[in-house]
Design a protein around this motif. Structure first.
Motif, PDB file in Angstrom:
ATOM      1  N   SER A  72      11.844  -4.791   1.788  1.00 41.65           N
ATOM      2  CA  SER A  72      12.679  -3.766   1.153  1.00 41.65           C
ATOM      3  C   SER A  72      14.157  -4.118   1.268  1.00 41.65           C
ATOM      4  CB  SER A  72      12.400  -2.394   1.765  1.00 41.65           C
ATOM      5  OG  SER A  72      12.684  -2.381   3.152  1.00 41.65           O
ATOM      6  N   THR A  73      14.544  -4.774   2.356  1.00 45.90           N
ATOM      7  CA  THR A  73      15.931  -5.217   2.498  1.00 45.90           C
ATOM      8  C   THR A  73      16.271  -6.256   1.431  1.00 45.90           C
ATOM      9  OG1 THR A  73      15.866  -4.823   4.893  1.00 45.90           O
ATOM     10  CG2 THR A  73      17.614  -6.264   4.060  1.00 45.90           C
ATOM     11  N   LEU A  74      15.391  -7.213   1.264  1.00 44.66           N
ATOM     12  CA  LEU A  74      15.608  -8.226   0.229  1.00 44.66           C
ATOM     13  C   LEU A  74      15.615  -7.597  -1.157  1.00 44.66           C
ATOM     14  CD1 LEU A  74      13.292 -11.089   1.584  1.00 44.66           C
ATOM     15  CD2 LEU A  74      15.800 -11.036   1.599  1.00 44.66           C
ATOM     16  N   GLN A  75      14.750  -6.598  -1.352  1.00 44.92           N
ATOM     17  CA  GLN A  75      14.705  -5.920  -2.648  1.00 44.92           C
ATOM     18  C   GLN A  75      16.023  -5.206  -2.934  1.00 44.92           C
ATOM     19  OE1 GLN A  75      11.914  -5.988  -4.760  1.00 44.92           O
ATOM     20  NE2 GLN A  75      13.256  -5.054  -6.285  1.00 44.92           N
ATOM     21  N   ALA A  76      16.603  -4.568  -1.908  1.00 42.76           N
ATOM     22  CA  ALA A  76      17.874  -3.862  -2.089  1.00 42.76           C
ATOM     23  C   ALA A  76      18.994  -4.839  -2.459  1.00 42.76           C
ATOM     24  CB  ALA A  76      18.236  -3.099  -0.821  1.00 42.76           C
ATOM     25  N   ALA A  77      19.036  -5.984  -1.776  1.00 46.06           N
ATOM     26  CA  ALA A  77      20.068  -6.985  -2.083  1.00 46.06           C
ATOM     27  C   ALA A  77      19.897  -7.512  -3.502  1.00 46.06           C
ATOM     28  CB  ALA A  77      19.997  -8.127  -1.075  1.00 46.06           C
ATOM     29  N   SER A  78      18.659  -7.833  -3.858  1.00 42.76           N
ATOM     30  CA  SER A  78      18.380  -8.317  -5.207  1.00 42.76           C
ATOM     31  C   SER A  78      18.724  -7.267  -6.255  1.00 42.76           C
ATOM     32  CB  SER A  78      16.892  -8.703  -5.313  1.00 42.76           C
ATOM     33  OG  SER A  78      16.559  -9.106  -6.620  1.00 42.76           O
ATOM     34  N   ALA A  79      18.456  -6.009  -5.941  1.00 46.33           N
ATOM     35  CA  ALA A  79      18.741  -4.924  -6.884  1.00 46.33           C
ATOM     36  C   ALA A  79      20.224  -4.826  -7.184  1.00 46.33           C
ATOM     37  CB  ALA A  79      18.212  -3.599  -6.317  1.00 46.33           C
ATOM     38  N   LEU A  80      21.049  -4.902  -6.147  1.00 54.41           N
ATOM     39  CA  LEU A  80      22.497  -4.802  -6.346  1.00 54.41           C
ATOM     40  C   LEU A  80      23.018  -5.962  -7.200  1.00 54.41           C
ATOM     41  CD1 LEU A  80      23.473  -3.597  -2.788  1.00 54.41           C
ATOM     42  CD2 LEU A  80      23.911  -2.357  -4.918  1.00 54.41           C
ATOM     43  N   VAL A  89      12.594   1.323  -4.078  1.00 61.83           N
ATOM     44  CA  VAL A  89      13.881   0.654  -4.290  1.00 61.83           C
ATOM     45  C   VAL A  89      13.907   0.003  -5.665  1.00 61.83           C
ATOM     46  CG1 VAL A  89      15.345  -1.269  -3.527  1.00 61.83           C
ATOM     47  CG2 VAL A  89      14.366   0.304  -1.840  1.00 61.83           C
ATOM     48  N   GLY A  90      12.802  -0.614  -6.058  1.00 63.98           N
ATOM     49  CA  GLY A  90      12.741  -1.236  -7.373  1.00 63.98           C
ATOM     50  C   GLY A  90      12.880  -0.231  -8.501  1.00 63.98           C
ATOM     51  N   THR A  91      12.292   0.949  -8.318  1.00 64.32           N
ATOM     52  CA  THR A  91      12.424   2.005  -9.331  1.00 64.32           C
ATOM     53  C   THR A  91      13.863   2.470  -9.449  1.00 64.32           C
ATOM     54  OG1 THR A  91      10.165   2.728  -8.813  1.00 64.32           O
ATOM     55  CG2 THR A  91      11.549   4.253 -10.064  1.00 64.32           C
ATOM     56  N   LEU A  92      14.498   2.679  -8.310  1.00 61.60           N
ATOM     57  CA  LEU A  92      15.898   3.104  -8.303  1.00 61.60           C
ATOM     58  C   LEU A  92      16.794   2.048  -8.962  1.00 61.60           C
ATOM     59  CD1 LEU A  92      16.000   4.580  -4.695  1.00 61.60           C
ATOM     60  CD2 LEU A  92      16.378   5.882  -6.800  1.00 61.60           C
ATOM     61  N   ALA A 135       0.116   6.088  -5.355  1.00 62.84           N
ATOM     62  CA  ALA A 135      -0.322   5.392  -6.568  1.00 62.84           C
ATOM     63  C   ALA A 135       0.679   5.592  -7.693  1.00 62.84           C
ATOM     64  CB  ALA A 135      -1.706   5.891  -6.976  1.00 62.84           C
ATOM     65  N   ALA A 136       1.229   6.799  -7.782  1.00 59.67           N
ATOM     66  CA  ALA A 136       2.159   7.109  -8.872  1.00 59.67           C
ATOM     67  C   ALA A 136       3.467   6.341  -8.741  1.00 59.67           C
ATOM     68  CB  ALA A 136       2.442   8.612  -8.900  1.00 59.67           C
ATOM     69  N   VAL A 137       3.903   6.064  -7.519  1.00 64.84           N
ATOM     70  CA  VAL A 137       5.161   5.331  -7.331  1.00 64.84           C
ATOM     71  C   VAL A 137       5.062   3.942  -7.954  1.00 64.84           C
ATOM     72  CG1 VAL A 137       6.599   4.196  -5.590  1.00 64.84           C
ATOM     73  CG2 VAL A 137       5.994   6.609  -5.324  1.00 64.84           C
ATOM     74  N   GLY A 138       3.894   3.301  -7.820  1.00 62.86           N
ATOM     75  CA  GLY A 138       3.714   2.002  -8.464  1.00 62.86           C
ATOM     76  C   GLY A 138       3.837   2.102  -9.970  1.00 62.86           C
ATOM     77  N   VAL A 139       3.304   3.185 -10.543  1.00 63.50           N
ATOM     78  CA  VAL A 139       3.401   3.385 -11.990  1.00 63.50           C
ATOM     79  C   VAL A 139       4.851   3.646 -12.387  1.00 63.50           C
ATOM     80  CG1 VAL A 139       2.560   4.703 -13.969  1.00 63.50           C
ATOM     81  CG2 VAL A 139       1.059   4.319 -12.010  1.00 63.50           C
ATOM     82  N   LEU A 140       5.544   4.464 -11.610  1.00 64.57           N
ATOM     83  CA  LEU A 140       6.954   4.744 -11.898  1.00 64.57           C
ATOM     84  C   LEU A 140       7.761   3.451 -11.946  1.00 64.57           C
ATOM     85  CD1 LEU A 140       7.628   7.884  -9.649  1.00 64.57           C
ATOM     86  CD2 LEU A 140       7.498   7.843 -12.150  1.00 64.57           C
ATOM     87  N   TRP A 141       7.490   2.564 -11.026  1.00 61.80           N
ATOM     88  CA  TRP A 141       8.222   1.296 -11.012  1.00 61.80           C
ATOM     89  C   TRP A 141       7.920   0.485 -12.265  1.00 61.80           C
ATOM     90  CZ3 TRP A 141       7.704  -3.181  -6.883  1.00 61.80           C
ATOM     91  CH2 TRP A 141       8.766  -4.062  -7.062  1.00 61.80           C
ATOM     92  N   GLY A 142       6.625   0.362 -12.612  1.00 65.23           N
ATOM     93  CA  GLY A 142       6.270  -0.392 -13.811  1.00 65.23           C
ATOM     94  C   GLY A 142       6.896   0.186 -15.060  1.00 65.23           C
ATOM     95  N   VAL A 143       6.855   1.516 -15.200  1.00 64.27           N
ATOM     96  CA  VAL A 143       7.443   2.174 -16.370  1.00 64.27           C
ATOM     97  C   VAL A 143       8.954   1.972 -16.397  1.00 64.27           C
ATOM     98  CG1 VAL A 143       7.838   4.402 -17.506  1.00 64.27           C
ATOM     99  CG2 VAL A 143       5.582   3.877 -16.549  1.00 64.27           C
ATOM    100  N   SER A 144       9.574   2.086 -15.233  1.00 60.19           N
ATOM    101  CA  SER A 144      11.040   1.951 -15.187  1.00 60.19           C
ATOM    102  C   SER A 144      11.481   0.541 -15.547  1.00 60.19           C
ATOM    103  CB  SER A 144      11.563   2.331 -13.792  1.00 60.19           C
ATOM    104  OG  SER A 144      11.169   1.383 -12.810  1.00 60.19           O
ATOM    105  N   ILE A 145      10.662  -0.455 -15.229  1.00 61.38           N
ATOM    106  CA  ILE A 145      11.005  -1.836 -15.606  1.00 61.38           C
ATOM    107  C   ILE A 145      10.848  -2.032 -17.112  1.00 61.38           C
ATOM    108  CG2 ILE A 145      10.398  -4.275 -15.340  1.00 61.38           C
ATOM    109  CD1 ILE A 145       9.408  -3.615 -12.527  1.00 61.38           C
ATOM    110  N   VAL A 146       9.705  -1.574 -17.632  1.00 61.93           N
ATOM    111  CA  VAL A 146       9.433  -1.741 -19.058  1.00 61.93           C
ATOM    112  C   VAL A 146      10.496  -1.042 -19.899  1.00 61.93           C
ATOM    113  CG1 VAL A 146       7.812  -1.190 -20.922  1.00 61.93           C
ATOM    114  CG2 VAL A 146       6.959  -2.076 -18.741  1.00 61.93           C
ATOM    115  N   PHE A 147      10.916   0.142 -19.455  1.00 59.63           N
ATOM    116  CA  PHE A 147      11.885   0.932 -20.223  1.00 59.63           C
ATOM    117  C   PHE A 147      13.250   0.960 -19.536  1.00 59.63           C
ATOM    118  CE2 PHE A 147       7.684   2.634 -21.301  1.00 59.63           C
ATOM    119  CZ  PHE A 147       7.708   2.460 -22.671  1.00 59.63           C
ATOM    120  N   LYS A 148      13.606  -0.156 -18.903  1.00 56.91           N
ATOM    121  CA  LYS A 148      14.901  -0.248 -18.212  1.00 56.91           C
ATOM    122  C   LYS A 148      16.039  -0.024 -19.203  1.00 56.91           C
ATOM    123  CE  LYS A 148      15.278  -3.612 -15.307  1.00 56.91           C
ATOM    124  NZ  LYS A 148      15.466  -4.988 -14.745  1.00 56.91           N
ATOM    125  N   GLY A 149      16.958   0.838 -18.823  1.00 58.79           N
ATOM    126  CA  GLY A 149      18.090   1.151 -19.686  1.00 58.79           C
ATOM    127  C   GLY A 149      17.803   2.259 -20.671  1.00 58.79           C
TER     128      GLY A 149
END
Length: 672
Positions: free
Chosen positions: A593-601, A554-557, A510-524
């Motif tokens: 997750s593969t598509l997410q990694a490509a999109s992330a890069l 992957v999205g959090t990273l 559950a926390a990983v989903g929150v980490l991703w949301g927080v990391s997007i909102v506060f990206k950078g």
């Protein structure tokens, strides 16, 4: 860019009140740890006795020997105690029926979904439905003149009603099959009656009726429509929601929260009905829940509960299962009553969080169009034991409408309370293999932590879709929120450890989903710490059979890699993302997750002027992307559009494939 779990209106948590997962599987393990195993044979024997006094004794004895004792409960289940008690619901002696219902009630509350599923499969609903008219008749007698009502009527109203209604409530949460069967029983008028006459009836039965109504109206059109279109019904709920229970009236507060949650479930109300012009969420739900969530300190409550448990343990416990000393059914010591009060308070907090999670799942209003389920298969009957769907939806596309900051700021004040409610206490997660000193508290705390995390998850997804620029003050809070999340995760423990419990792993997921949301909102804004990055990558590698979790990690990273000054962390993350790109024959099991990694890069290195872009040039990332083009084309071609969510996933895959080709052309054209 990217995908995320949908802001979902989750089904309610119904965890085991007395968990048994600290025990090894099987009956032999339960037999080794149960101190009451020798008491089971005489109980089961007397359950079938021709003497009604012995049958009554046996039913009450079941309730007593399972109290905070999962080993004994498991042994009794292995001896078909559920089936035997269901038979006793049709007993010729009324008192036996009352006590059999009480024993089944305690079993389904303590055992959670699994035991409720067993009860449903053994057709408990057939005798339960026949008891409703009997309770209604006794209720009528009692309400007409409580003092002159027959003793049997009082016993039915005070004991059987609570037990039967509680079982309907618990079974409603077990599966859609059970819910559909219960819908046919037409319980709404029966349950409303308890709320109408709440001043004259035992509060436990009234609270159970309110709880059952709340569950029945949770995304269940038959009950919802019946309730919302009857003005007298909505008036009763409105009256309770407007009430002001005393500060120490925990049950009264719970009743108010339940009525408020039910009003929200059935809103919008038809015109000309009571409260039809009221904004339920803004004017009723949030003003009630915000102070409720801020009113409790979980560490303080946990310490008080531990003190009470130690006090209770210091008092000699005298038990007897002889017929001369009929086991108690409702006489509780002052310490037990205090513990029960604390548990009720914790469950009220849990309930408030569930309502708030549902509220956050609907924001921003109706501006975001309905979304595909992202490829996650659904069980046809909806019978999964956790009662939740793990679905994906497109997040933050260019077409997403902007939500005004005022719509979002009304929830910002909830974040501090929610962060405090996810932080574990010393009773939240007992050591692996060890029972809790007070299982009901541990169960309630675990449910609160998970509900608070799910609420935060939905709240930050709302902030993501708002696409609002952060103020400097908001940016400064990002690091604080991120730090609070990791503080809680550190207290829970490393989920990669072999001995980590199911509850610890659920917390992390559950926390990983929150980490991703927080990391997007506060990206950078968030500075990626090396140990956190390493842990997130390690977890990603561990989720080989859960691609949805891998997508979130992957999205959090991806977001952490976009902190401009963290060049070393960017290099580490980019190297890991490149390792996730397909080579040769792609693995369809990890397509998202593969598509997410490509999109992330692509996102990370879309700005060649960023300080960390040096890693893209020096580490040969362009070459890795070039090598991945053809395997990604094969991966996208292999997506089955006939699967649930396949059409959306195929569309997203084609978009990322095209973006990858265009990105490679763009980077080559720069000649850097």
């Amino acid at each position: 860019m990217g995908k995320s779990q949908k802001k979902k209106a989750m089904r309610r948590h119904n965890p085991m009140r007395v968990p048994d997962n600290h025990l090894p599987p099987g009956l032999s393990a339960a037999a080794e740890t149960s101190k009451k195993k020798d008491q089971i044979p005489p109980i089961l024997q007397k359950m079938e006795s021709t003497d009604p006094a012995e049958r009554k004794w046996a039913c009450v004895a079941v309730s007593n020997i399972i109290q905070n004792d999962p080993s004994t409960r498991r042994l009794l289940q292995g001896k078909n105690v559920v089936g035997i008690l269901i038979t006793r619901l049709s007993d010729s002696e009324e008192e036996v029926v009352v006590d059999a219902a009480g024993a089944l009630r305690n079993l389904c509350i303590d055992g959670g979904y699994e035991l409720c599923g067993e009860m449903y499969n053994k057709n408990v609903l057939a005798p339960l439905k026949t008891l409703v008219p009997k309770i209604a008749q006794a209720l009528s007698q009692y309400l007409e003149n409580p003092k002159s009502a027959p003793e049997s009527a009082q016993k039915i109203v005070y004991e059987m009603a609570d037990s039967v209604i509680t079982m309907f409530w618990c079974l409603s949460e077990t599966s859609n099959k059970a819910l559909n069967t219960i819908n046919q029983a037409n319980l709404v008028p029966f349950l409303i009656c308890f709320l109408v006459y709440r001043e004259k009836l035992p509060l436990s039965a009234v609270a159970s009726a309110a709880q059952c109504l709340y569950v029945l109206t949770d995304d269940n059109p038959p009950a919802t429509e019946e309730l919302r279109t009857n003005g007298s019904y909505t008036s009763v709920l409105w009256s309770i929601a407007q009430g002001q229970p005393a500060a120490d009236d925990v049950r009264g507060l719970t009743l108010k929260v339940l009525a408020t949650g039910t009003l929200r479930n059935i809103s919008p109300l038809p015109p000309l009905t009571v409260a039809s012009a009221v904004d339920i969420e803004d004017e009723i739900v949030l003003p009630l829940l915000q102070p409720l969530l801020a009113s409790i300190s979980l560490p303080e409550v946990s310490q008080q509960i531990q003190t009470l448990v130690e006090k209770q343990a210091s008092v000699p416990q005298i038990e007897s299962l002889s017929l001369k000393h009929t086991p108690k059914s409702d006489n509780k010591s002052p310490t037990e009553l205090e513990l029960e009060c604390f548990e009720n308070r914790l469950r009220t907090i849990q309930l408030g969080l569930e309502i708030l999670t549902s509220v956050c799942a609907t924001l921003p209003d109706s501006e975001i169009p309905p979304e595909d389920d992202g490829g996650e298969e659904e069980h046809e009957d909806g019978d999964e034991m956790d009662g939740e769907e793990d679905v994906d939806a497109q997040m933050a596309t260019d077409e997403t409408p902007t939500t005004s900051r005022s719509n979002l700021s009304r929830f910002a004040f909830l974040v501090p309370s929610l962060l405090s409610l996810i932080e574990p206490t010393h009773l939240s997660f007992p050591p692996p293999g060890s029972p809790s000193i007070h299982p009901p508290t541990t169960s309630a705390l675990g449910a609160i932590h998970l509900c608070a995390l799910e609420c935060l998850n939905n709240l930050f997804l709302t902030l993501v879709t708002s696409r609002q620029s952060l103020t400097d003050a908001e940016k400064s809070r990002g690091a604080t929120i991120w730090g609070s999340l990791w503080t809680s995760l550190e207290k829970v423990g490393d989920p990669r450890v072999a001995k980590s419990t199911k509850e610890q792993k659920l917390f992390w997921e559950a926390a990983v989903g929150v980490l991703w949301g927080v990391s997007i909102v506060f990206k950078g804004v968030i500075v990626p710490e090396e140990d956190q990055v390493q842990l997130l990558m390690s977890l990603s590698d561990a989720y080989t059979e859960n691609d949805q979790m891998k997508v979130k990690l992957v999205g959090t990273l991806e977001c952490l890699a976009q902190h401009l000054q963290s060049i070393s962390a960017n290099r580490t993350i980019a190297s890991y993302l490149v390792s996730l790109l397909p080579a040769g024959t792609p693995d369809q099991a990890s397509v998202e997750s593969t598509l997410q990694a490509a999109s992330a890069l692509i996102d990370i290195y879309s700005d060649e002027t960023a300080p960390y872009d040096i890693n893209f040039r020096e580490d040969g990332i362009l070459g890795g992307l070039v090598d991945a083009v053809e395997p990604i084309r094969k991966l996208v071609r292999g997506i089955n559009k006939k699967r649930p969510g396949g059409i959306e996933l195929k569309r997203r895959g084609e978009e990322i494939r095209d973006n990858l080709v265009d990105f490679i052309k763009y980077r080559r054209s720069l000649r850097l």
